[in-house]
Design a protein around this motif. Structure first.
Motif, PDB file in Angstrom:
ATOM      1  N   ARG A  38     -20.255-100.167 -62.814  1.00  0.00           N
ATOM      2  CA  ARG A  38     -19.604-101.476 -62.943  1.00  0.00           C
ATOM      3  C   ARG A  38     -18.267-101.522 -62.199  1.00  0.00           C
ATOM      4  NH1 ARG A  38     -19.791-101.414 -69.073  1.00  0.00           N
ATOM      5  NH2 ARG A  38     -18.502-103.273 -69.044  1.00  0.00           N
ATOM      6  N   LEU A  39     -17.942-100.394 -61.550  1.00  0.00           N
ATOM      7  CA  LEU A  39     -16.701-100.377 -60.756  1.00  0.00           C
ATOM      8  C   LEU A  39     -16.965-100.919 -59.356  1.00  0.00           C
ATOM      9  CD1 LEU A  39     -15.369 -96.823 -61.672  1.00  0.00           C
ATOM     10  CD2 LEU A  39     -14.381 -98.998 -62.399  1.00  0.00           C
ATOM     11  N   GLU A  40     -15.884-101.357 -58.699  1.00  0.00           N
ATOM     12  CA  GLU A  40     -16.016-101.831 -57.317  1.00  0.00           C
ATOM     13  C   GLU A  40     -16.237-100.631 -56.399  1.00  0.00           C
ATOM     14  OE1 GLU A  40     -12.650-104.278 -56.185  1.00  0.00           O
ATOM     15  OE2 GLU A  40     -12.596-105.018 -58.245  1.00  0.00           O
ATOM     16  N   LYS A  41     -16.719-100.909 -55.188  1.00  0.00           N
ATOM     17  CA  LYS A  41     -17.050 -99.829 -54.253  1.00  0.00           C
ATOM     18  C   LYS A  41     -15.823 -98.951 -53.935  1.00  0.00           C
ATOM     19  CE  LYS A  41     -19.298 -98.757 -49.908  1.00  0.00           C
ATOM     20  NZ  LYS A  41     -18.387 -97.703 -49.600  1.00  0.00           N
ATOM     21  N   LYS A  42     -14.657 -99.577 -53.747  1.00  0.00           N
ATOM     22  CA  LYS A  42     -13.465 -98.803 -53.387  1.00  0.00           C
ATOM     23  C   LYS A  42     -13.068 -97.846 -54.531  1.00  0.00           C
ATOM     24  CE  LYS A  42      -9.845-102.191 -54.597  1.00  0.00           C
ATOM     25  NZ  LYS A  42      -9.259-101.569 -55.757  1.00  0.00           N
ATOM     26  N   ASP A  43     -13.303 -98.293 -55.776  1.00  0.00           N
ATOM     27  CA  ASP A  43     -13.000 -97.433 -56.928  1.00  0.00           C
ATOM     28  C   ASP A  43     -13.976 -96.263 -57.007  1.00  0.00           C
ATOM     29  OD1 ASP A  43     -10.893 -99.041 -57.656  1.00  0.00           O
ATOM     30  OD2 ASP A  43     -12.126-100.304 -58.953  1.00  0.00           O
ATOM     31  N   LEU A  44     -15.244 -96.553 -56.733  1.00  0.00           N
ATOM     32  CA  LEU A  44     -16.253 -95.490 -56.731  1.00  0.00           C
ATOM     33  C   LEU A  44     -15.970 -94.471 -55.627  1.00  0.00           C
ATOM     34  CD1 LEU A  44     -19.740 -97.095 -57.412  1.00  0.00           C
ATOM     35  CD2 LEU A  44     -18.664 -95.268 -58.698  1.00  0.00           C
ATOM     36  N   ASP A  45     -15.576 -94.975 -54.462  1.00  0.00           N
ATOM     37  CA  ASP A  45     -15.216 -94.083 -53.345  1.00  0.00           C
ATOM     38  C   ASP A  45     -14.047 -93.193 -53.728  1.00  0.00           C
ATOM     39  OD1 ASP A  45     -17.210 -95.117 -51.807  1.00  0.00           O
ATOM     40  OD2 ASP A  45     -15.910 -96.485 -50.678  1.00  0.00           O
ATOM     41  N   PHE A  46     -13.074 -93.768 -54.444  1.00  0.00           N
ATOM     42  CA  PHE A  46     -11.906 -92.999 -54.887  1.00  0.00           C
ATOM     43  C   PHE A  46     -12.354 -91.861 -55.810  1.00  0.00           C
ATOM     44  CE2 PHE A  46      -8.408 -91.970 -57.682  1.00  0.00           C
ATOM     45  CZ  PHE A  46      -7.315 -91.928 -56.841  1.00  0.00           C
ATOM     46  N   ILE A  47     -13.243 -92.187 -56.763  1.00  0.00           N
ATOM     47  CA  ILE A  47     -13.732 -91.175 -57.708  1.00  0.00           C
ATOM     48  C   ILE A  47     -14.461 -90.050 -56.957  1.00  0.00           C
ATOM     49  CG2 ILE A  47     -15.380 -90.752 -59.597  1.00  0.00           C
ATOM     50  CD1 ILE A  47     -14.601 -93.598 -60.607  1.00  0.00           C
ATOM     51  N   LEU A  48     -15.299 -90.426 -55.988  1.00  0.00           N
ATOM     52  CA  LEU A  48     -16.042 -89.424 -55.207  1.00  0.00           C
ATOM     53  C   LEU A  48     -15.083 -88.537 -54.405  1.00  0.00           C
ATOM     54  CD1 LEU A  48     -19.083 -91.557 -53.983  1.00  0.00           C
ATOM     55  CD2 LEU A  48     -19.116 -89.749 -55.692  1.00  0.00           C
ATOM     56  N   ASP A  49     -14.071 -89.166 -53.782  1.00  0.00           N
ATOM     57  CA  ASP A  49     -13.069 -88.390 -53.028  1.00  0.00           C
ATOM     58  C   ASP A  49     -12.317 -87.438 -53.960  1.00  0.00           C
ATOM     59  OD1 ASP A  49     -13.545 -89.361 -50.519  1.00  0.00           O
ATOM     60  OD2 ASP A  49     -12.062 -90.976 -50.655  1.00  0.00           O
ATOM     61  N   PHE A  50     -12.005 -87.933 -55.144  1.00  0.00           N
ATOM     62  CA  PHE A  50     -11.258 -87.143 -56.134  1.00  0.00           C
ATOM     63  C   PHE A  50     -12.059 -85.895 -56.529  1.00  0.00           C
ATOM     64  CE2 PHE A  50      -9.625 -86.673 -60.627  1.00  0.00           C
ATOM     65  CZ  PHE A  50      -8.337 -86.295 -60.269  1.00  0.00           C
ATOM     66  N   ILE A  51     -13.357 -86.084 -56.724  1.00  0.00           N
ATOM     67  CA  ILE A  51     -14.220 -84.937 -57.087  1.00  0.00           C
ATOM     68  C   ILE A  51     -14.319 -83.963 -55.906  1.00  0.00           C
ATOM     69  CG2 ILE A  51     -16.597 -84.257 -57.707  1.00  0.00           C
ATOM     70  CD1 ILE A  51     -16.697 -87.045 -59.211  1.00  0.00           C
ATOM     71  N   ARG A  52     -14.476 -84.524 -54.692  1.00  0.00           N
ATOM     72  CA  ARG A  52     -14.583 -83.670 -53.493  1.00  0.00           C
ATOM     73  C   ARG A  52     -13.295 -82.861 -53.277  1.00  0.00           C
ATOM     74  NH1 ARG A  52     -16.949 -88.520 -50.801  1.00  0.00           N
ATOM     75  NH2 ARG A  52     -19.184 -88.329 -51.099  1.00  0.00           N
ATOM     76  N   CYS A  53     -12.174 -83.388 -53.728  1.00  0.00           N
ATOM     77  CA  CYS A  53     -10.887 -82.668 -53.594  1.00  0.00           C
ATOM     78  C   CYS A  53     -10.627 -81.787 -54.814  1.00  0.00           C
ATOM     79  CB  CYS A  53      -9.743 -83.662 -53.415  1.00  0.00           C
ATOM     80  SG  CYS A  53      -9.803 -84.559 -51.884  1.00  0.00           S
ATOM     81  N   SER A  54     -11.633 -81.482 -55.586  1.00  0.00           N
ATOM     82  CA  SER A  54     -11.541 -80.642 -56.794  1.00  0.00           C
ATOM     83  C   SER A  54     -10.551 -81.198 -57.806  1.00  0.00           C
ATOM     84  CB  SER A  54     -11.128 -79.211 -56.433  1.00  0.00           C
ATOM     85  OG  SER A  54     -11.937 -78.726 -55.421  1.00  0.00           O
ATOM     86  N   GLY A  55     -10.379 -82.493 -57.812  1.00  0.00           N
ATOM     87  CA  GLY A  55      -9.472 -83.122 -58.773  1.00  0.00           C
ATOM     88  C   GLY A  55      -8.000 -82.891 -58.457  1.00  0.00           C
ATOM     89  N   SER A  56      -7.719 -82.518 -57.204  1.00  0.00           N
ATOM     90  CA  SER A  56      -6.318 -82.290 -56.831  1.00  0.00           C
ATOM     91  C   SER A  56      -5.747 -83.535 -56.153  1.00  0.00           C
ATOM     92  CB  SER A  56      -6.219 -81.092 -55.883  1.00  0.00           C
ATOM     93  OG  SER A  56      -4.951 -81.081 -55.281  1.00  0.00           O
ATOM     94  N   LEU A  57      -4.737 -84.139 -56.794  1.00  0.00           N
ATOM     95  CA  LEU A  57      -4.111 -85.341 -56.224  1.00  0.00           C
ATOM     96  C   LEU A  57      -3.333 -84.998 -54.960  1.00  0.00           C
ATOM     97  CD1 LEU A  57      -2.812 -87.213 -59.394  1.00  0.00           C
ATOM     98  CD2 LEU A  57      -4.692 -87.874 -57.936  1.00  0.00           C
ATOM     99  N   LYS A  58      -2.805 -83.769 -54.907  1.00  0.00           N
ATOM    100  CA  LYS A  58      -2.026 -83.349 -53.727  1.00  0.00           C
ATOM    101  C   LYS A  58      -2.933 -83.283 -52.496  1.00  0.00           C
ATOM    102  CE  LYS A  58       1.864 -80.767 -55.515  1.00  0.00           C
ATOM    103  NZ  LYS A  58       2.429 -79.467 -55.795  1.00  0.00           N
TER     104      LYS A  58
END
Lengths: 92, 196
Positions: free
Chosen positions: A41-61
């Protein structure tokens, strides 16, 4: 063609529900009434953010350097997304 | 482009902005000393002020430190996000960048002369000062540039606070106004003891 999953009714703007699911392997159709999962139910940009976040091992840095944004900007995006997920959870 | 000028903090924060910002504050202090431009609080500017080199440096760093400390306290109280102190201090240091150009305006004596001319002409205060039309135009132009630089710095400070504290709406606006007023009151009081 990669079709976008509609989540809002174009007629009355209410959240859409799943009425039927189809298996194209054995031609089975399941009918009923199911809520869409919160992530869908999230927008595409939000889903992309979540996928990127997982790919970065949850590291915001790491994510900040990958997106060429500052750390607080990415943290704010994550906080906004958490707030959005909380609102969606309450709506169910 | 517009966003990078008024909100560079979307792209730069933390240690990088702190190092850059502190270098700009040091450069502003050195230029301010030579151009006799003095910054008694977070946004005020005095032209023709005769202060020592160390006074210029201490005052400029103090301006940044006091306002950043107040923004940090406001962030802890009001924000639900995990705030990093280095983001608050770093972005506020970088936000003071426009005052590097403000320190340059003091090299022109026209603003000081124009001020003294107005005091003599309309308030009968001080020695008689006559200035040419060119000096008047130059002084008014520099005042206009100074006003623009002040607006630019305030916008940068606002965006620095907004990004580093993740605040929005009326909470952000009121916290910003309160911190700016408080910092001006605190710094103008401290400045009285810094004249050397």
């Amino acid at each position: 063609m990669n079709k976008k999953l509609p989540i809002i009714c174009p007629s009355c703007s209410t959240d859409l529900k799943v009425k039927s699911l189809y298996c194209d392997s054995c031609d089975t159709t399941i009918s009923g009434q199911f809520n869409l999962p919160v992530l869908l139910r999230l927008e595409k940009k939000d889903l992309d953010f979540i996928l990127d976040f997982i790919r970065c091992s949850g590291s915001l840095k790491i994510m900040a350097s990958k997106l060429n944004l500052s750390y607080p900007t990415v943290r704010n995006m994550l906080d906004d997304l958490i707030h959005k997920l909380e609102s969606l959870d309450q709506d169910v | 482009m517009f966003e990078k000028v008024f909100n560079p903090f979307k792209y730069v924060a933390g240690m990088r902005s702190l190092i850059l910002g502190l270098a700009f504050i040091l450069a502003t202090s050195i230029l301010g000393y030579f151009s006799q431009t003095y910054f008694p609080d977070v946004i005020s500017v005095k032209i023709g002020a005769d202060r020592s080199f160390f006074n210029s440096i201490i005052q400029n760093f103090l301006n940044w430190f006091v306002v950043s400390t107040l923004f940090y306290l406001a962030s802890i109280i009001l924000s639900k996000s995990k705030i990093r102190i280095i983001d608050i201090f770093g972005t506020q240091a970088l936000a003071r960048f426009p005052y590097l150009f403000m320190a340059l305006t003091g090299f022109s004596e026209s603003m000081d002369a124009f001020g003294n001319h107005l005091l003599w002409k309309y308030l009968q205060s001080g020695e008689p000062v006559e200035i040419s039309m060119i000096q008047k135009v130059m002084a008014i132009s520099l005042m206009f540039v100074s006003a623009l630089l002040t607006v630019w710095m305030v916008i940068l400070m606002y965006n620095a606070f907004k990004v580093s504290a993740n605040l929005k709406g009326p909470k952000l606006i009121w916290a910003f106004i309160t911190v700016m007023i408080l910092s001006m009151v605190i710094l103008s009081n401290i400045s009285k003891y810094l004249i050397f």
